[in-house]
Design an enzyme around this catalytic site. Sequence first.
Site, PDB file in Angstrom:
ATOM      1  N   ASP A 120      49.490   8.311  81.502  1.00  0.00           N
ATOM      2  CA  ASP A 120      50.500   9.048  82.266  1.00  0.00           C
ATOM      3  C   ASP A 120      51.251  10.105  81.462  1.00  0.00           C
ATOM      4  O   ASP A 120      51.998  10.915  82.030  1.00  0.00           O
ATOM      5  CB  ASP A 120      51.490   8.068  82.919  1.00  0.00           C
ATOM      6  CG  ASP A 120      52.106   7.068  81.917  1.00  0.00           C
ATOM      7  OD1 ASP A 120      52.314   7.447  80.753  1.00  0.00           O
ATOM      8  OD2 ASP A 120      52.361   5.913  82.319  1.00  0.00           O
ATOM      9  N   HIS A 167      43.104   5.228  76.054  1.00  0.00           N
ATOM     10  CA  HIS A 167      42.312   5.294  77.291  1.00  0.00           C
ATOM     11  C   HIS A 167      42.313   6.683  77.916  1.00  0.00           C
ATOM     12  O   HIS A 167      42.133   6.832  79.121  1.00  0.00           O
ATOM     13  CB  HIS A 167      42.805   4.233  78.292  1.00  0.00           C
ATOM     14  CG  HIS A 167      42.432   2.826  77.896  1.00  0.00           C
ATOM     15  ND1 HIS A 167      43.070   1.710  78.375  1.00  0.00           N
ATOM     16  CD2 HIS A 167      41.459   2.369  77.060  1.00  0.00           C
ATOM     17  CE1 HIS A 167      42.519   0.618  77.847  1.00  0.00           C
ATOM     18  NE2 HIS A 167      41.551   0.991  77.042  1.00  0.00           N
ATOM     19  N   CYS A 176      29.115  23.959  88.680  1.00  0.00           N
ATOM     20  CA  CYS A 176      28.066  23.262  89.450  1.00  0.00           C
ATOM     21  C   CYS A 176      28.599  22.591  90.710  1.00  0.00           C
ATOM     22  O   CYS A 176      27.860  21.921  91.420  1.00  0.00           O
ATOM     23  CB  CYS A 176      27.339  22.253  88.566  1.00  0.00           C
ATOM     24  SG  CYS A 176      28.273  20.744  88.285  1.00  0.00           S
ATOM     25  N   GLY A 183      54.588  -4.420  77.171  1.00  0.00           N
ATOM     26  CA  GLY A 183      54.123  -4.219  78.552  1.00  0.00           C
ATOM     27  C   GLY A 183      52.623  -4.156  78.710  1.00  0.00           C
ATOM     28  O   GLY A 183      52.113  -3.368  79.500  1.00  0.00           O
ATOM     29  N   GLN A 240      47.755   2.549  76.039  1.00  0.00           N
ATOM     30  CA  GLN A 240      46.623   2.411  76.956  1.00  0.00           C
ATOM     31  C   GLN A 240      46.891   3.224  78.213  1.00  0.00           C
ATOM     32  O   GLN A 240      46.058   3.300  79.102  1.00  0.00           O
ATOM     33  CB  GLN A 240      46.440   0.936  77.345  1.00  0.00           C
ATOM     34  CG  GLN A 240      46.128   0.037  76.174  1.00  0.00           C
ATOM     35  CD  GLN A 240      46.335  -1.436  76.541  1.00  0.00           C
ATOM     36  OE1 GLN A 240      45.464  -2.069  77.129  1.00  0.00           O
ATOM     37  NE2 GLN A 240      47.490  -1.988  76.203  1.00  0.00           N
ATOM     38  N   GLU A 299      56.432 -11.544  80.809  1.00  0.00           N
ATOM     39  CA  GLU A 299      55.860 -12.897  80.861  1.00  0.00           C
ATOM     40  C   GLU A 299      54.954 -13.100  79.646  1.00  0.00           C
ATOM     41  O   GLU A 299      54.567 -12.129  79.003  1.00  0.00           O
ATOM     42  CB  GLU A 299      55.039 -13.042  82.147  1.00  0.00           C
ATOM     43  CG  GLU A 299      53.941 -11.993  82.199  1.00  0.00           C
ATOM     44  CD  GLU A 299      53.217 -11.903  83.529  1.00  0.00           C
ATOM     45  OE1 GLU A 299      53.692 -12.468  84.522  1.00  0.00           O
ATOM     46  OE2 GLU A 299      52.161 -11.255  83.543  1.00  0.00           O
ATOM     47  N   ALA A 307      61.078  -3.918  79.472  1.00  0.00           N
ATOM     48  CA  ALA A 307      61.030  -3.019  78.314  1.00  0.00           C
ATOM     49  C   ALA A 307      62.183  -2.014  78.359  1.00  0.00           C
ATOM     50  O   ALA A 307      62.742  -1.655  77.324  1.00  0.00           O
ATOM     51  CB  ALA A 307      59.683  -2.296  78.287  1.00  0.00           C
TER      52      ALA A 307
HETATM   53  P1  NAD Z   1      48.429  -4.712  82.922  1.00  0.00           P
HETATM   54  O1  NAD Z   1      48.788  -4.298  84.298  1.00  0.00           O
HETATM   55  O2  NAD Z   1      47.234  -5.564  82.729  1.00  0.00           O
HETATM   56  O3  NAD Z   1      49.647  -5.541  82.299  1.00  0.00           O
HETATM   57  C1  NAD Z   1      50.966  -5.059  82.357  1.00  0.00           C
HETATM   58  C2  NAD Z   1      51.862  -6.070  81.632  1.00  0.00           C
HETATM   59  O4  NAD Z   1      53.178  -5.522  81.601  1.00  0.00           O
HETATM   60  C3  NAD Z   1      51.950  -7.425  82.326  1.00  0.00           C
HETATM   61  O5  NAD Z   1      51.801  -8.444  81.345  1.00  0.00           O
HETATM   62  C4  NAD Z   1      53.361  -7.436  82.921  1.00  0.00           C
HETATM   63  O6  NAD Z   1      53.956  -8.725  82.910  1.00  0.00           O
HETATM   64  C5  NAD Z   1      54.104  -6.513  81.993  1.00  0.00           C
HETATM   65  N1  NAD Z   1      55.245  -5.819  82.603  1.00  0.00           N
HETATM   66  C6  NAD Z   1      55.395  -5.366  83.878  1.00  0.00           C
HETATM   67  N2  NAD Z   1      56.555  -4.717  84.024  1.00  0.00           N
HETATM   68  C7  NAD Z   1      57.169  -4.749  82.818  1.00  0.00           C
HETATM   69  C8  NAD Z   1      58.419  -4.245  82.331  1.00  0.00           C
HETATM   70  N3  NAD Z   1      59.264  -3.581  83.126  1.00  0.00           N
HETATM   71  N4  NAD Z   1      58.732  -4.469  81.028  1.00  0.00           N
HETATM   72  C9  NAD Z   1      57.881  -5.168  80.212  1.00  0.00           C
HETATM   73  N5  NAD Z   1      56.698  -5.658  80.622  1.00  0.00           N
HETATM   74  C10 NAD Z   1      56.334  -5.450  81.894  1.00  0.00           C
HETATM   75  O7  NAD Z   1      48.359  -3.403  82.038  1.00  0.00           O
HETATM   76  P2  NAD Z   1      47.539  -3.090  80.710  1.00  0.00           P
HETATM   77  O8  NAD Z   1      47.560  -4.250  79.792  1.00  0.00           O
HETATM   78  O9  NAD Z   1      48.056  -1.796  80.235  1.00  0.00           O
HETATM   79  O10 NAD Z   1      46.026  -2.954  81.203  1.00  0.00           O
HETATM   80  C11 NAD Z   1      45.691  -2.182  82.348  1.00  0.00           C
HETATM   81  C12 NAD Z   1      44.789  -0.993  82.113  1.00  0.00           C
HETATM   82  O11 NAD Z   1      44.988  -0.008  83.159  1.00  0.00           O
HETATM   83  C13 NAD Z   1      45.183  -0.228  80.875  1.00  0.00           C
HETATM   84  O12 NAD Z   1      44.100   0.492  80.416  1.00  0.00           O
HETATM   85  C14 NAD Z   1      46.246   0.689  81.444  1.00  0.00           C
HETATM   86  O13 NAD Z   1      46.534   1.772  80.644  1.00  0.00           O
HETATM   87  C15 NAD Z   1      45.653   1.154  82.749  1.00  0.00           C
HETATM   88  N6  NAD Z   1      46.764   1.551  83.661  1.00  0.00           N
HETATM   89  C16 NAD Z   1      47.543   2.614  83.272  1.00  0.00           C
HETATM   90  C17 NAD Z   1      48.662   2.987  84.009  1.00  0.00           C
HETATM   91  C18 NAD Z   1      49.510   4.134  83.497  1.00  0.00           C
HETATM   92  O14 NAD Z   1      48.993   5.063  82.856  1.00  0.00           O
HETATM   93  N7  NAD Z   1      50.821   4.096  83.687  1.00  0.00           N
HETATM   94  C19 NAD Z   1      48.977   2.289  85.185  1.00  0.00           C
HETATM   95  C20 NAD Z   1      48.137   1.217  85.582  1.00  0.00           C
HETATM   96  C21 NAD Z   1      47.028   0.848  84.784  1.00  0.00           C
HETATM   97 ZN    ZN Z   2      29.736  20.940  86.481  1.00  0.00          ZN
END
Ligand code: NAD
Ligand code: ZN
Length: 252
Positions: free
Chosen positions: A105, A120, A152, A189, A102, A217, A234
């Site tokens: 990056d 995404h 544009c 994650g 998702q 969690e 992770a």
């Molecule tokens: P989220 O923020 O909703 O959830 C992140 C989860 O990861 C949480 O449950 C948290 O407890 C857990 N977590 C945090 N640190 C961790 C670690 N070190 N090891 C293991 N688990 C860990 O993220 P989501 O479910 O991906 O949903 C958010 C949306 O926003 C998605 O579409 C996401 O891709 C996007 N987003 C992307 C980025 C990126 O590209 N790096 C950053 C922020 C949000």
């Molecule tokens: Zn344009």
Amino acid sequence: MDHQLIQRAAEDILNSKKTIAFTGAGISVESGIPDFRGAQGLWQKYDPEEYAHIHAFYSNPDRVWLMLKDMFSLIMTAKPNPAHMGLAELERMGYLSSVITQNVDGLHQAAGSRNVIEFHGTHRTLSCLKCSTTIDGTSLKMEDLPPRCSRCSSLLKPDIVFFGESIPWEAQVLSFKESKSCSVVLSIGTSAVVYPAASIPMTAKERGAIVIEINMEPTPLTDQISDYLISGSAGEIIPAIVDQVKRSSKPR
Ligand code: NAD
Ligand code: ZN
């Protein structure tokens, strides 16, 4: 870290016909990119529900670009961490079919993963919402942001999926093909509350796959469909699983 569960995960992977990883923002936290639901900086400043909605981009692209610039400055300097590296190694060893992420990056690819499905979208290309012109964003410098359309002159939008936008068709088809045909899913994650992404592990479970969660969690998946949760970071857990797979796969 629960060593028994690490061992159990390694065995499940070794016995699996096909394993996939489903990753979320949590896997990149140890690379310095904050997740949405954690308490860190970026999303305290910008409420994602508000800033990451496509209507916000249509109505006030300048304002949304303030958030995007902060996010891009983190993404552009971030490096893959041991969790990304571990998944790439698992794929090279022949034990991981694909990574469905998702995240936008690009850190899985930077770590060497080859079969990465970006559910995404990506920050690497940007498109004009008015005339559909697309540009490569990889050579853009921070001072070039926000870029304007050469045709544009509207503000370009990165090809990341905002709330209210649809999932790229190919990514959606490929992801569900993977989730329907796998026997193990590593859900890493992700809070698993954003749909339709969260239905990827659900679909796998319906077809009888083992769901292994790796998260700091519990999440809604934990009670509903996960076979077990390995709690912790992770960046520690994935390399430990990879080491155990290596040890157990050696001929005795
Ligand atoms: P989220 O923020 O909703 O959830 C992140 C989860 O990861 C949480 O449950 C948290 O407890 C857990 N977590 C945090 N640190 C961790 C670690 N070190 N090891 C293991 N688990 C860990 O993220 P989501 O479910 O991906 O949903 C958010 C949306 O926003 C998605 O579409 C996401 O891709 C996007 N987003 C992307 C980025 C990126 O590209 N790096 C950053 C922020 C949000
Ligand atoms: Zn344009």
